[in-house]
Design an enzyme around this catalytic site. Structure first.
Site, short mmCIF file in Angstrom:
data_model
loop_
_atom_site.label_atom_id
_atom_site.label_comp_id
_atom_site.label_asym_id
_atom_site.label_seq_id
_atom_site.Cartn_x
_atom_site.Cartn_y
_atom_site.Cartn_z
N GLY A 1 -12.99 -7.75 14.30
CA GLY A 1 -11.77 -7.75 15.10
C GLY A 1 -11.29 -6.32 15.27
O GLY A 1 -11.47 -5.68 16.30
N ARG A 2 -10.72 -5.80 14.19
CA ARG A 2 -10.11 -4.47 14.21
C ARG A 2 -11.04 -3.39 14.80
O ARG A 2 -10.60 -2.57 15.61
CB ARG A 2 -9.76 -4.07 12.77
CG ARG A 2 -9.02 -2.76 12.67
CD ARG A 2 -8.92 -2.31 11.20
NE ARG A 2 -8.61 -3.36 10.27
CZ ARG A 2 -7.38 -3.67 9.84
NH1 ARG A 2 -6.35 -2.97 10.27
NH2 ARG A 2 -7.20 -4.65 8.98
N ARG B 1 2.76 -3.40 11.20
CA ARG B 1 1.80 -2.94 10.19
C ARG B 1 2.38 -1.90 9.21
O ARG B 1 2.16 -2.01 8.01
CB ARG B 1 0.52 -2.41 10.84
CG ARG B 1 -0.19 -3.44 11.75
CD ARG B 1 -1.61 -3.04 12.09
NE ARG B 1 -2.46 -3.07 10.93
CZ ARG B 1 -2.83 -2.03 10.25
NH1 ARG B 1 -2.48 -0.83 10.63
NH2 ARG B 1 -3.58 -2.16 9.18
N CYS C 1 17.78 -4.02 12.23
CA CYS C 1 18.69 -3.86 11.11
C CYS C 1 18.00 -4.12 9.77
O CYS C 1 18.34 -5.07 9.06
CB CYS C 1 19.88 -4.80 11.29
SG CYS C 1 20.59 -4.57 12.91
N1 LLP Z 1 -12.98 -13.30 10.05
C1 LLP Z 1 -12.06 -13.85 9.24
C2 LLP Z 1 -12.34 -15.13 8.60
C3 LLP Z 1 -10.85 -13.18 9.01
O1 LLP Z 1 -9.94 -13.71 8.20
C4 LLP Z 1 -10.60 -11.94 9.65
C5 LLP Z 1 -9.33 -11.23 9.46
C6 LLP Z 1 -11.60 -11.41 10.50
C7 LLP Z 1 -12.78 -12.12 10.67
C8 LLP Z 1 -11.43 -10.12 11.24
O2 LLP Z 1 -11.28 -9.06 10.36
P1 LLP Z 1 -11.28 -7.54 10.93
O3 LLP Z 1 -12.68 -7.26 11.47
O4 LLP Z 1 -10.28 -7.46 11.98
O5 LLP Z 1 -10.96 -6.73 9.75
N2 LLP Z 1 -3.06 -8.11 9.82
C9 LLP Z 1 -3.89 -7.29 8.98
C10 LLP Z 1 -5.35 -7.74 8.97
C11 LLP Z 1 -5.52 -9.21 8.65
C12 LLP Z 1 -6.95 -9.66 8.68
C13 LLP Z 1 -7.06 -11.13 8.58
N3 LLP Z 1 -8.38 -11.65 8.71
C14 LLP Z 1 -3.74 -5.83 9.40
O6 LLP Z 1 -3.00 -5.54 10.32
O7 LLP Z 1 -4.36 -4.96 8.81
#
Ligand code: LLP
Length: 425
Positions: A288-289, A325, A355
């Site tokens: 994702g990220r 974040r 606030c």
């Molecule tokens: N697959 C599963 C099962 C997940 O739980 C996640 C993310 C991903 C894939 C994707 O992960 P990535 O490649 O994006 O790291 N809100 C937090 C991150 C939460 C991630 C949750 N799960 C932040 O802003 O850092």
């Protein structure tokens, strides 16, 4: 390798322009036309990052399932679907988003999440997704029941918890035994065996996801090595899995200007391939990220600059409801003046109008002089920015624009106060 590929972000000053641009489009012009706060994304960068994974896995059967939660805006999903992406979803809502953006991609969906409801399972069965990533014994039972009732065979993968430690923020680490995710890897074989003869369940794969924003390839390799060990043991039980889903989690560098994304992806996929060893089925990834974070910036205007005691506060029109974040994970986002002023760099707190003392983007950040009306870009905000936004303090959420070459499209209009009242009586 082309220099452009080593730049972390698409936000630059081309030909020494005074203003920060997204590709060839000036952020001053975007703010004027679309207002602030505004999320701005580069389509080129999204494609480029996605293609790095595709290229690195060219030599084996694979499917890159973009993690929808990172940024679920339809316009973003469409770009990725056009590249052949699959999707990792965690709710019925995200399933509906993929169906709306790219119905043809439904056979490339994996469904993760610890709390799937019967209604969500039914929807996913009816639509014909690729795989359910099952996170508990109870969910496996429910999936079997719903599949039998609808006479649809469900492909599933158990999400195992490999008990591998990965260095990251505790809120986004998921691969330890004490976490709520997955089933203990030591119990997985027993569960696969328990449904071996169920004609409504097909043991299609096995999945693992150890956390997010993980910078080292080592824990990913370690997790897959444990998974492969189990896959090999189960072969002797007559359970032959077709896919290993290695999850997402590959981290970026929120600080650096130069970031060799290609090298990072290669290091990561090499570690996975090494651990996969002689497993010649399909490798599924759920990034994702890494794909979307650096393609996006949150553009905001300075409302006030004020001094309290020794501290200088830069108050922006964006707040923690737009990008949570920093408040939630103490995350660092680079902050760049769109038209920098000359003068001494001084430490300031960049804060929003909400606030809460927790409503900050940066504390004691060294910035060149900033005045009311100036524009600031919060970088690397493409992932978990808009998708984690809220209406706290009854603040309408920002608009989102996508820059594709010289073309700018509004992929989400700004919310109005009427939108916020719409569901209330
Ligand atoms: N697959 C599963 C099962 C997940 O739980 C996640 C993310 C991903 C894939 C994707 O992960 P990535 O490649 O994006 O790291 N809100 C937090 C991150 C939460 C991630 C949750 N799960 C932040 O802003 O850092």
């Amino acid at each position: 390798m082309a220099q452009r590929k080593t730049l972390a972000r698409p936000f630059t000053r081309p030909n020494n322009a005074a203003e920060l641009h997204c590709g060839s489009v000036s952020l001053v012009a975007l703010a004027k036309r679309h207002g602030t706060p505004l999320y701005v994304y580069s389509a080129d960068q999204i494609r480029e990052r996605f293609c790095l994974f595709q290229a690195a896995l060219e030599d084996r059967e694979h499917l890159i399932c973009y993690a929808v939660k990172a940024n679920s805006t339809l316009g973003i999903l469409k770009i990725l679907a056009a590249q052949g992406a699959g999707f990792d979803i965690v709710s019925g809502g995200e399933l509906k988003r993929v169906l709306a953006a790219a119905p043809e991609a439904v056979s490339r969906i994996v469904f993760s999440g610890v709390g799937k409801t019967a209604a969500e399972i039914d929807l996913a069965l009816d639509e014909g997704i690729l795989q359910f990533n099952v996170e508990s014994e109870g969910e496996l039972e429910l999936l079997a029941k719903r599949a039998a009732k609808r006479k649809i065979r469900a492909r599933f993968a158990l999400r195992v918890n490999p008990d591998v430690f990965a260095e990251t923020h505790p809120y986004i680490s998921t691969g330890l035994r004490e976490h709520k995710f997955g089933v203990d890897i030591r119990r997985a074989r027993e569960l696969y065996l328990s449904v071996k003869n169920n004609k409504w369940l097909e043991a299609y794969g096995i999945s693992v996801h150890i956390g997010s924003q993980i910078r080292s390839a080592t824990p990913f390799g370690a997790a897959i090595a444990r998974v492969v060990e189990l896959v090999n043991v189960m072969k002797k039980d007559g359970i032959v899995l077709k896919a290993i889903d290695a999850g997402g989690g590959l981290g970026i560098d929120y600080h650096a200007e130069v970031f060799n994304a290609q090298e990072k992806v290669n290091e990561y996929t090499s570690a996975l391939k090494k651990s996969l060893n002689d497993f010649n089925g399909r490798l599924i990834l759920e990034p994702g990220r890494f794909i979307i974070a650096q393609a996006g910036a949150l553009l905001t205007r300075v409302l006030y600059v004020k001094k309290n005691g020794n501290k200088t506060f830069v108050i922006t029109d964006a707040a923690m409801n737009d990008l949570i974040r920093p408040a939630l994970y103490q995350a660092h986002h680079e902050i760049v003046p769109v038209l920098p002023r000359k003068g001494q760099v001084k430490p300031v707190d960049v804060v929003g109008p909400i606030c809460e003392t927790g409503d900050f983007f940066a504390r004691d950040r060294k910035l060149s002089p900033v005045e009311t009306g100036d524009l600031l870009a919060l970088l690397d905000a493409g992932a978990y920015g808009m998708s984690q936004s809220s209406n706290y303090n009854t603040r309408p959420r920002p608009a989102e624009v996508l820059v594709d070459g010289s073309k700018v499209s509004v992929i989400r209009r700004r919310e109005t106060i009427e939108d916020l009242f719409a569901t209330e009586k």
